[in-house]
Motif scaffolding. Structure first.
Motif, PDB file in Angstrom:
ATOM      1  N   ASP A   1      -5.364  -3.378  -4.736  1.00  0.00           N
ATOM      2  CA  ASP A   1      -6.476  -2.693  -5.372  1.00  0.00           C
ATOM      3  C   ASP A   1      -5.955  -1.367  -5.928  1.00  0.00           C
ATOM      4  O   ASP A   1      -4.951  -0.837  -5.429  1.00  0.00           O
ATOM      5  CB  ASP A   1      -7.549  -2.428  -4.307  1.00  0.00           C
ATOM      6  CG  ASP A   1      -8.936  -2.336  -4.884  1.00  0.00           C
ATOM      7  OD1 ASP A   1      -9.105  -2.546  -6.096  1.00  0.00           O
ATOM      8  OD2 ASP A   1      -9.867  -2.048  -4.107  1.00  0.00           O
TER       9      ASP A   1
ATOM     10  N   GLU B   1      -3.770  -2.503  -0.283  1.00  0.00           N
ATOM     11  CA  GLU B   1      -4.007  -3.933  -0.097  1.00  0.00           C
ATOM     12  C   GLU B   1      -5.497  -4.242  -0.142  1.00  0.00           C
ATOM     13  O   GLU B   1      -6.304  -3.522   0.445  1.00  0.00           O
ATOM     14  CB  GLU B   1      -3.426  -4.390   1.243  1.00  0.00           C
ATOM     15  CG  GLU B   1      -1.920  -4.356   1.278  1.00  0.00           C
ATOM     16  CD  GLU B   1      -1.378  -4.798   2.621  1.00  0.00           C
ATOM     17  OE1 GLU B   1      -1.857  -5.832   3.135  1.00  0.00           O
ATOM     18  OE2 GLU B   1      -0.500  -4.107   3.149  1.00  0.00           O
ATOM     19  N   ILE B   2      -5.833  -5.323  -0.833  1.00  0.00           N
ATOM     20  CA  ILE B   2      -7.226  -5.771  -0.911  1.00  0.00           C
ATOM     21  C   ILE B   2      -7.625  -6.380   0.435  1.00  0.00           C
ATOM     22  O   ILE B   2      -6.791  -6.884   1.176  1.00  0.00           O
ATOM     23  CB  ILE B   2      -7.381  -6.796  -2.059  1.00  0.00           C
ATOM     24  CG1 ILE B   2      -7.250  -6.055  -3.382  1.00  0.00           C
ATOM     25  CG2 ILE B   2      -8.698  -7.553  -1.980  1.00  0.00           C
ATOM     26  CD1 ILE B   2      -7.407  -6.919  -4.606  1.00  0.00           C
ATOM     27  N   ASN B   3      -8.905  -6.318   0.737  1.00  0.00           N
ATOM     28  CA  ASN B   3      -9.510  -6.903   1.943  1.00  0.00           C
ATOM     29  C   ASN B   3      -9.130  -6.181   3.232  1.00  0.00           C
ATOM     30  O   ASN B   3      -9.200  -6.763   4.299  1.00  0.00           O
ATOM     31  CB  ASN B   3      -9.185  -8.403   2.071  1.00  0.00           C
ATOM     32  CG  ASN B   3      -9.739  -9.191   0.907  1.00  0.00           C
ATOM     33  OD1 ASN B   3     -10.799  -8.859   0.394  1.00  0.00           O
ATOM     34  ND2 ASN B   3      -9.027 -10.216   0.491  1.00  0.00           N
ATOM     35  N   LYS B   4      -8.704  -4.938   3.131  1.00  0.00           N
ATOM     36  CA  LYS B   4      -8.417  -4.161   4.342  1.00  0.00           C
ATOM     37  C   LYS B   4      -9.463  -3.072   4.547  1.00  0.00           C
ATOM     38  O   LYS B   4      -9.288  -2.212   5.389  1.00  0.00           O
ATOM     39  CB  LYS B   4      -7.023  -3.544   4.243  1.00  0.00           C
ATOM     40  CG  LYS B   4      -5.923  -4.558   4.431  1.00  0.00           C
ATOM     41  CD  LYS B   4      -4.825  -3.928   5.220  1.00  0.00           C
ATOM     42  CE  LYS B   4      -3.877  -4.990   5.692  1.00  0.00           C
ATOM     43  NZ  LYS B   4      -2.804  -4.448   6.447  1.00  0.00           N
ATOM     44  N   GLY B   5     -10.520  -3.085   3.725  1.00  0.00           N
ATOM     45  CA  GLY B   5     -11.555  -2.068   3.843  1.00  0.00           C
ATOM     46  C   GLY B   5     -11.160  -0.782   3.135  1.00  0.00           C
ATOM     47  O   GLY B   5     -10.085  -0.691   2.546  1.00  0.00           O
TER      48      GLY B   5
ATOM     49  N   LYS C   1      -8.749  -4.504  -9.150  1.00  0.00           N
ATOM     50  CA  LYS C   1      -7.463  -5.137  -8.816  1.00  0.00           C
ATOM     51  C   LYS C   1      -6.348  -4.684  -9.754  1.00  0.00           C
ATOM     52  O   LYS C   1      -6.573  -4.449 -10.938  1.00  0.00           O
ATOM     53  CB  LYS C   1      -7.575  -6.660  -8.909  1.00  0.00           C
ATOM     54  CG  LYS C   1      -8.335  -7.299  -7.794  1.00  0.00           C
ATOM     55  CD  LYS C   1      -8.298  -8.812  -7.936  1.00  0.00           C
ATOM     56  CE  LYS C   1      -9.078  -9.463  -6.817  1.00  0.00           C
ATOM     57  NZ  LYS C   1      -9.005 -10.923  -6.916  1.00  0.00           N
TER      58      LYS C   1
ATOM     59  N   ALA D   1      -2.936  -8.819  -5.346  1.00  0.00           N
ATOM     60  CA  ALA D   1      -3.168  -8.616  -3.918  1.00  0.00           C
ATOM     61  C   ALA D   1      -3.441  -7.137  -3.623  1.00  0.00           C
ATOM     62  O   ALA D   1      -3.746  -6.780  -2.494  1.00  0.00           O
ATOM     63  CB  ALA D   1      -1.970  -9.100  -3.109  1.00  0.00           C
TER      64      ALA D   1
ATOM     65  N   SER E   1       0.833  -1.196   0.000  1.00  0.00           N
ATOM     66  CA  SER E   1       0.000   0.000   0.000  1.00  0.00           C
ATOM     67  C   SER E   1       0.868   1.247   0.000  1.00  0.00           C
ATOM     68  O   SER E   1       1.980   1.236   0.518  1.00  0.00           O
ATOM     69  CB  SER E   1      -0.891   0.029   1.246  1.00  0.00           C
ATOM     70  OG  SER E   1      -1.901  -0.924   1.157  1.00  0.00           O
TER      71      SER E   1
END
Length: 129
Positions: free
Chosen positions: A115, A64-68, A107, A113, A37
């Protein structure tokens, strides 16, 4: 003439303010696979006239994906605090930034991994060429 605009825009990112906000600045055209990030890729486009130029500065923010939504919004807020409504003189040229926009791009094509979000801001650039 676009070279002068390019030099002025990229010189903005050589100040300590950018480093303090945890951003790694990569000019477009320089191949850098984002690994984490805070990596942002910078480019711009512009329209030309005799006395001033209008353009758009584009910044791709990798998070980073999936970190909100926190990371990309944090970086966009940092960019806003450093750019929106600001005027600065660089190499005898004046740059004035206006409003910004933030759009999701999905992505990353190289590192899935991460965004991507596109931050864009309008600017006016004037000076002696």
């Amino acid at each position: 003439m676009y070279r002068d605009v390019s030099k002025a825009i990229y010189s903005l990112f050589q100040t300590s303010s950018w480093l303090l906000n945890g951003l790694l600045i990569v000019p477009e055209g320089l191949y850098e696979v984002p690994q984490k990030s805070g990596v942002v890729k910078v480019s711009f486009s512009g329209l030309d006239s005799r006395h001033y130029r209008k353009g758009i500065l584009y910044i791709i923010i990798h998070t980073e994906i999936n970190k909100g939504p926190g990371d990309h919004l944090h970086f966009a807020d940092c960019l806003d605090s450093l750019l929106v409504g600001k005027s600065m003189t660089i190499n005898n040229f004046s740059i004035q930034f206006a409003e910004s926009k933030l759009n999701g791009l999905g992505k990353d094509t190289v590192n899935t991994a991460l965004d991507r979000h596109q931050y864009s801001i309008n600017f006016t650039y004037a000076g002696v060429l």
